[in-house]
Design an enzyme around this catalytic site. Structure first.
Site, PDB file in Angstrom:
ATOM      1  N   HIS A 161       0.813  -1.222   0.000  1.00 17.61           N
ATOM      2  CA  HIS A 161       0.000   0.000   0.000  1.00 17.61           C
ATOM      3  C   HIS A 161       0.851   1.279   0.000  1.00 17.61           C
ATOM      4  CE1 HIS A 161      -3.182  -2.793   1.046  1.00 17.61           C
ATOM      5  NE2 HIS A 161      -2.466  -3.202   2.082  1.00 17.61           N
TER       6      HIS A 161
ATOM      7  N   SER B 193       1.640  -0.275  -5.472  1.00 20.13           N
ATOM      8  CA  SER B 193       0.733  -0.541  -4.358  1.00 20.13           C
ATOM      9  C   SER B 193       0.201  -1.959  -4.514  1.00 20.13           C
ATOM     10  CB  SER B 193      -0.415   0.454  -4.341  1.00 20.13           C
ATOM     11  OG  SER B 193      -1.126   0.321  -3.127  1.00 20.13           O
TER      12      SER B 193
ATOM     13  N   SER C  72      -5.763   1.682  -2.256  1.00 23.75           N
ATOM     14  CA  SER C  72      -5.096   2.062  -1.004  1.00 23.75           C
ATOM     15  C   SER C  72      -4.067   3.174  -1.132  1.00 23.75           C
ATOM     16  CB  SER C  72      -4.427   0.831  -0.385  1.00 23.75           C
ATOM     17  OG  SER C  72      -3.413   0.341  -1.246  1.00 23.75           O
TER      18      SER C  72
ATOM     19  N   ASP D 159       3.345  -7.546   0.126  1.00 22.27           N
ATOM     20  CA  ASP D 159       2.208  -7.466   1.046  1.00 22.27           C
ATOM     21  C   ASP D 159       1.036  -8.179   0.371  1.00 22.27           C
ATOM     22  OD1 ASP D 159       0.082  -6.891   2.698  1.00 22.27           O
ATOM     23  OD2 ASP D 159       0.476  -4.742   2.827  1.00 22.27           O
TER      24      ASP D 159
ATOM     25  N   GLU E 267       4.546  -9.134   4.364  1.00 22.75           N
ATOM     26  CA  GLU E 267       3.917  -8.305   5.387  1.00 22.75           C
ATOM     27  C   GLU E 267       2.708  -8.938   6.070  1.00 22.75           C
ATOM     28  OE1 GLU E 267       4.771  -5.317   6.447  1.00 22.75           O
ATOM     29  OE2 GLU E 267       2.957  -4.375   7.234  1.00 22.75           O
TER      30      GLU E 267
ATOM     31  N   ASN F  35       4.834 -10.924   9.159  1.00 27.02           N
ATOM     32  CA  ASN F  35       3.547 -10.869   9.856  1.00 27.02           C
ATOM     33  C   ASN F  35       3.623 -11.503  11.239  1.00 27.02           C
ATOM     34  OD1 ASN F  35       0.529 -10.403   9.785  1.00 27.02           O
ATOM     35  ND2 ASN F  35       0.585 -12.609  10.182  1.00 27.02           N
TER      36      ASN F  35
ATOM     37  N   LYS G 101       4.519  -7.317  14.920  1.00 29.48           N
ATOM     38  CA  LYS G 101       3.700  -7.014  13.747  1.00 29.48           C
ATOM     39  C   LYS G 101       2.259  -7.449  14.014  1.00 29.48           C
ATOM     40  CE  LYS G 101       1.841  -6.877   9.582  1.00 29.48           C
ATOM     41  NZ  LYS G 101       0.453  -7.294   9.361  1.00 29.48           N
TER      42      LYS G 101
ATOM     43  N   ASP H  44      -0.043  -4.315  14.686  1.00 26.74           N
ATOM     44  CA  ASP H  44      -0.649  -3.742  13.473  1.00 26.74           C
ATOM     45  C   ASP H  44      -2.036  -4.353  13.242  1.00 26.74           C
ATOM     46  OD1 ASP H  44      -1.317  -4.174  10.644  1.00 26.74           O
ATOM     47  OD2 ASP H  44       0.679  -3.584  10.046  1.00 26.74           O
ATOM     48  N   ASN H  45      -2.084  -5.687  13.173  1.00 33.32           N
ATOM     49  CA  ASN H  45      -3.358  -6.341  12.863  1.00 33.32           C
ATOM     50  C   ASN H  45      -4.406  -6.002  13.925  1.00 33.32           C
ATOM     51  OD1 ASN H  45      -1.187  -7.490  11.496  1.00 33.32           O
ATOM     52  ND2 ASN H  45      -2.183  -9.472  11.255  1.00 33.32           N
TER      53      ASN H  45
ATOM     54  N   CYS I 155      -6.050  -2.046  13.410  1.00 33.41           N
ATOM     55  CA  CYS I 155      -7.466  -2.121  12.985  1.00 33.41           C
ATOM     56  C   CYS I 155      -8.382  -1.483  14.014  1.00 33.41           C
ATOM     57  CB  CYS I 155      -7.870  -3.572  12.728  1.00 33.41           C
ATOM     58  SG  CYS I 155      -7.054  -4.269  11.268  1.00 33.41           S
TER      59      CYS I 155
ATOM     60  N   HIS J 293      -7.423  -9.077   3.630  1.00 30.56           N
ATOM     61  CA  HIS J 293      -6.549  -8.610   2.547  1.00 30.56           C
ATOM     62  C   HIS J 293      -7.202  -8.609   1.162  1.00 30.56           C
ATOM     63  CE1 HIS J 293      -2.703  -7.450   0.875  1.00 30.56           C
ATOM     64  NE2 HIS J 293      -2.962  -8.270  -0.125  1.00 30.56           N
TER      65      HIS J 293
ATOM     66  N   HIS K 106      -3.658   2.210   8.858  1.00 29.51           N
ATOM     67  CA  HIS K 106      -3.278   2.350  10.268  1.00 29.51           C
ATOM     68  C   HIS K 106      -2.431   3.610  10.485  1.00 29.51           C
ATOM     69  CE1 HIS K 106      -4.700  -1.638  10.397  1.00 29.51           C
ATOM     70  NE2 HIS K 106      -3.573  -2.304  10.458  1.00 29.51           N
TER      71      HIS K 106
ATOM     72  N   SER L  45       5.683  -2.504  12.415  1.00 31.14           N
ATOM     73  CA  SER L  45       5.623  -3.447  11.290  1.00 31.14           C
ATOM     74  C   SER L  45       6.804  -3.247  10.356  1.00 31.14           C
ATOM     75  CB  SER L  45       4.355  -3.227  10.467  1.00 31.14           C
ATOM     76  OG  SER L  45       3.222  -3.371  11.276  1.00 31.14           O
TER      77      SER L  45
ATOM     78  N   GLN M 144      10.173  -5.173   8.699  1.00 35.47           N
ATOM     79  CA  GLN M 144      10.450  -5.302   7.261  1.00 35.47           C
ATOM     80  C   GLN M 144      11.899  -4.938   6.953  1.00 35.47           C
ATOM     81  OE1 GLN M 144       9.119  -6.534   4.691  1.00 35.47           O
ATOM     82  NE2 GLN M 144       6.909  -6.521   4.862  1.00 35.47           N
TER      83      GLN M 144
HETATM   84  P1  NAI Z   1      -6.096 -14.668  11.679  1.00 33.08           P
HETATM   85  O1  NAI Z   1      -5.796 -15.977  11.094  1.00 33.08           O
HETATM   86  O2  NAI Z   1      -5.469 -14.263  12.978  1.00 33.08           O
HETATM   87  O3  NAI Z   1      -7.673 -14.468  11.853  1.00 33.08           O
HETATM   88  C1  NAI Z   1      -8.645 -14.870  10.936  1.00 33.08           C
HETATM   89  C2  NAI Z   1      -9.754 -15.517  11.751  1.00 33.08           C
HETATM   90  O4  NAI Z   1     -10.858 -15.776  10.894  1.00 33.08           O
HETATM   91  C3  NAI Z   1      -9.335 -16.842  12.370  1.00 33.08           C
HETATM   92  O5  NAI Z   1      -9.503 -16.828  13.764  1.00 33.08           O
HETATM   93  C4  NAI Z   1     -10.236 -17.851  11.684  1.00 33.08           C
HETATM   94  O6  NAI Z   1     -10.591 -18.938  12.531  1.00 33.08           O
HETATM   95  C5  NAI Z   1     -11.436 -17.004  11.307  1.00 33.08           C
HETATM   96  N1  NAI Z   1     -12.228 -17.560  10.217  1.00 33.08           N
HETATM   97  C6  NAI Z   1     -11.818 -18.265   9.121  1.00 33.08           C
HETATM   98  N2  NAI Z   1     -12.870 -18.647   8.364  1.00 33.08           N
HETATM   99  C7  NAI Z   1     -13.975 -18.177   8.991  1.00 33.08           C
HETATM  100  C8  NAI Z   1     -15.374 -18.236   8.698  1.00 33.08           C
HETATM  101  N3  NAI Z   1     -15.828 -18.902   7.634  1.00 33.08           N
HETATM  102  N4  NAI Z   1     -16.236 -17.629   9.553  1.00 33.08           N
HETATM  103  C9  NAI Z   1     -15.777 -16.983  10.662  1.00 33.08           C
HETATM  104  N5  NAI Z   1     -14.464 -16.895  10.991  1.00 33.08           N
HETATM  105  C10 NAI Z   1     -13.576 -17.484  10.157  1.00 33.08           C
HETATM  106  O7  NAI Z   1      -5.705 -13.592  10.556  1.00 33.08           O
HETATM  107  P2  NAI Z   1      -5.508 -12.013  10.784  1.00 33.08           P
HETATM  108  O8  NAI Z   1      -4.095 -11.719  11.062  1.00 33.08           O
HETATM  109  O9  NAI Z   1      -6.570 -11.551  11.703  1.00 33.08           O
HETATM  110  O10 NAI Z   1      -5.780 -11.477   9.291  1.00 33.08           O
HETATM  111  C11 NAI Z   1      -7.062 -11.557   8.695  1.00 33.08           C
HETATM  112  C12 NAI Z   1      -7.009 -10.897   7.312  1.00 33.08           C
HETATM  113  O11 NAI Z   1      -6.734  -9.497   7.434  1.00 33.08           O
HETATM  114  C13 NAI Z   1      -5.912 -11.419   6.401  1.00 33.08           C
HETATM  115  O12 NAI Z   1      -6.372 -11.414   5.075  1.00 33.08           O
HETATM  116  C14 NAI Z   1      -4.802 -10.419   6.565  1.00 33.08           C
HETATM  117  O13 NAI Z   1      -3.879 -10.452   5.507  1.00 33.08           O
HETATM  118  C15 NAI Z   1      -5.589  -9.148   6.660  1.00 33.08           C
HETATM  119  N6  NAI Z   1      -4.976  -7.987   7.320  1.00 33.08           N
HETATM  120  C16 NAI Z   1      -5.531  -6.768   7.008  1.00 33.08           C
HETATM  121  C17 NAI Z   1      -5.058  -5.628   7.599  1.00 33.08           C
HETATM  122  C18 NAI Z   1      -5.642  -4.311   7.242  1.00 33.08           C
HETATM  123  O14 NAI Z   1      -5.092  -3.295   7.623  1.00 33.08           O
HETATM  124  N7  NAI Z   1      -6.727  -4.247   6.526  1.00 33.08           N
HETATM  125  C19 NAI Z   1      -3.965  -5.649   8.589  1.00 33.08           C
HETATM  126  C20 NAI Z   1      -3.488  -6.987   8.878  1.00 33.08           C
HETATM  127  C21 NAI Z   1      -3.998  -8.099   8.260  1.00 33.08           C
END
Ligand code: NAI
Length: 461
Positions: free
Chosen positions: A52, A75, A80, A127, A187, A212, A217, A221-222, A226, A332, A382, A390, A394
């Site tokens: 991003h 990006s 983003s 990322d 990332e 990650n 991180k 960050d996550n 958020c 993501h 963020h 984070s 990197q």
């Molecule tokens: P995580 O693996 O810690 O959490 C995902 C959760 O979703 C897990 O607990 C899992 O059991 C649950 N899950 C999976 N399938 C499901 C379903 N069908 N119904 C309900 N729950 C379900 O992963 P994390 O780190 O929380 O990341 C989640 C996403 O967010 C990823 O795609 C990651 O790349 C992205 N992300 C986005 C950020 C942003 O700023 N927008 C920042 C960091 C990560």
């Protein structure tokens, strides 16, 4: 000809002012400049960045450059980019290819351009894994393989067309580039999943550092990122009154925990869905009602996906949603919500990245960023302080791979705990944290050294 594609170079002065402010909130990155600026450990590294293009990323880019790297940037998401950040970086002489609201075709073309160093790229900073995917898929295509289906199916045709174009323009380019890459630092959770999957299939030809899963991180960050940026995105998109609304957060991993806390902090009544019993129990014990989406969908005002999984909010859910309910994703990729199933409904664009969709029943849904990550699409992602943690990971990962890459077999690695603790330590002063020092006899009693690491590898924080 200028070696960049951005919205408007006239935005550079504004971008620079925000960059100067961000630097004051990014002590980890600034400490890297102080520690490594003279020795230039990244001299010779030609880093392709696919992340991003925000103000915080601009501070990362300038840190990599200060450490001796050549950098080209795209990006990793079509919505983003902060155009003033891209302009400031372009003006500083870094080739950057990123425009907020670029098309998918442009997105993959810009990624391709970010690889085009005159002497060829030799490092990737990724990322979500698109840069890694591009070069590996292309090399497989050059080897005559029918290239694997990519996860975001809508984009499959676009990616294949871009690969074909590059193959025609420069035969053998993908294989040469793949062989020159010394390593990748990744990332995010979704990109890391892809890397472990590639490694399992024997298709990862270089070492990768999973940034990650540094504690500093994903547990910051996550989660805390958020916690600030989810509600920020919803408010900038809709100005809706959050207090009293009923929200459901799908997924209670790190992003889900931050997202649920964000909505609760704004006064919403929050429910959670989960598939993992541990995370479901955590949600319940954090005081959230854990429900099934189909049982609550017709009563909720705000639906947010955070799972990194596909098809979480499906067309049958959307048909049940209340009139004017808000729907968005902070995971993501855009496959958490079945946006494609809405394509032949009536769309009214309210403003950039906000659409109102009329369902056959007459109920309207407010869809944020067409289902792409809304904190970066509708707001500015963020805050700097958490991104500093984070991005310090990197930088350390890039130094490790560039200077010691030969010591690593292809595979996915995590930075050592001592570096994780170092990243945290670099962020204490800025917020006035006074750390207690272990006494030698106490250190001995708990089986650590006075300088750390303070926890065993299996500790989960
Ligand atoms: P995580 O693996 O810690 O959490 C995902 C959760 O979703 C897990 O607990 C899992 O059991 C649950 N899950 C999976 N399938 C499901 C379903 N069908 N119904 C309900 N729950 C379900 O992963 P994390 O780190 O929380 O990341 C989640 C996403 O967010 C990823 O795609 C990651 O790349 C992205 N992300 C986005 C950020 C942003 O700023 N927008 C920042 C960091 C990560």
């Amino acid at each position: 000809m200028a070696d960049y594609v951005i919205k408007d170079i006239a935005l550079a002065a504004y971008g620079r002012k925000e960059l100067d402010i961000a630097e004051t909130e990014m002590p980890g990155l600034m400490a890297c400049r102080t520690e490594f600026g003279a020795s230039k450990p990244l001299a010779g590294a030609r880093i392709v960045g696919s992340l991003h293009m925000t103000i915080q990323t601009a501070v990362l880019i300038e840190t990599l450059v200060a450490l001796g790297a050549d950098v080209r940037w795209a990006s990793c998401n079509i919505f983003s980019t902060q155009d003033h950040a891209a302009a400031a970086i372009a003006e500083a002489g870094v080739p950057v290819f990123a425009v907020k609201g670029q098309s998918l075709e442009e997105h993959w073309d810009y990624l391709d351009r970010s690889f085009q160093f005159p002497e060829g790229a030799n490092m990737i900073l990724d990322d979500g894994g698109d840069a890694t995917l591009y070069v590996l898929l292309g090399a497989r295509a050059e080897a005559g393989e029918d290239i694997i289906p990519v996860p975001q199916s809508e984009e499959e045709a676009v990616i294949k067309a871009q690969i074909k174009k590059r193959m025609e323009q420069s035969p053998g380019w993908f294989t040469k580039t793949r062989d020159a890459i010394k390593g990748v630092s990744e990332e995010t959770t979704t990109g890391v999943h892809r890397l472990y999957d590639l490694h399992k299939k024997g298709q990862l030809p270089f070492p990768a550092i999973n940034v990650n899963d540094s504690v500093t991180k994903s547990k910051f960050d996550n989660k805390y990122g958020c916690k600030e940026s989810l509600v920020d995105g919803i408010r900038r998109a809709t100005d809706v009154m959050m207090a009293g609304k009923v929200a459901v957060v799908c997924g209670y991993g790190d992003v889900g925990k931050g997202s649920a806390a964000s909505l609760r902090g704004a006064g919403a009544r929050v429910k959670v869905t989960e598939v993992d019993p541990i995370c479901a129990l955590q949600a319940a014990m954090d005081g959230f009602e854990v429900v099934r989406l189909e049982d609550v969908i017709s009563d909720v005002d705000i639906v947010i996906t955070t799972t990194g999984n596909k098809d979480i909010v499906r067309i049958e859910h959307m048909r049940e949603m209340k009139d004017m309910a808000i729907l968005g994703n902070i995971g993501h990729f855009d496959n958490e919500i079945q946006v494609a199933a809405l394509k032949n409904h009536k769309w009214t664009n309210i403003k950039d990245q906000v659409d109102m969709i009329e369902m056959p029943s007459g109920a309207r849904i407010i869809l944020l960023s067409e289902g792409r990550l809304l904190n970066l699409g509708n707001a500015t992602g963020h805050p700097s302080f958490v991104m500093s943690a984070s991005f310090t990971n990197q930088v350390l990962a890039q130094i490790e791979l560039w200077t010691k890459g030969e010591d690593y077999q292809p595979g996915v690695y995590i930075l050592p705990k001592a570096l994780d603790e170092k990243v945290a330590r670099l962020h204490l002063d800025r917020i006035g944290v006074k750390l207690t020092e272990l006494r030698p006899d106490q250190a001995e009693y708990i089986g650590v050294t006075v300088e750390g690491p303070y926890k065993p590898e299996h500790y989960r924080y």
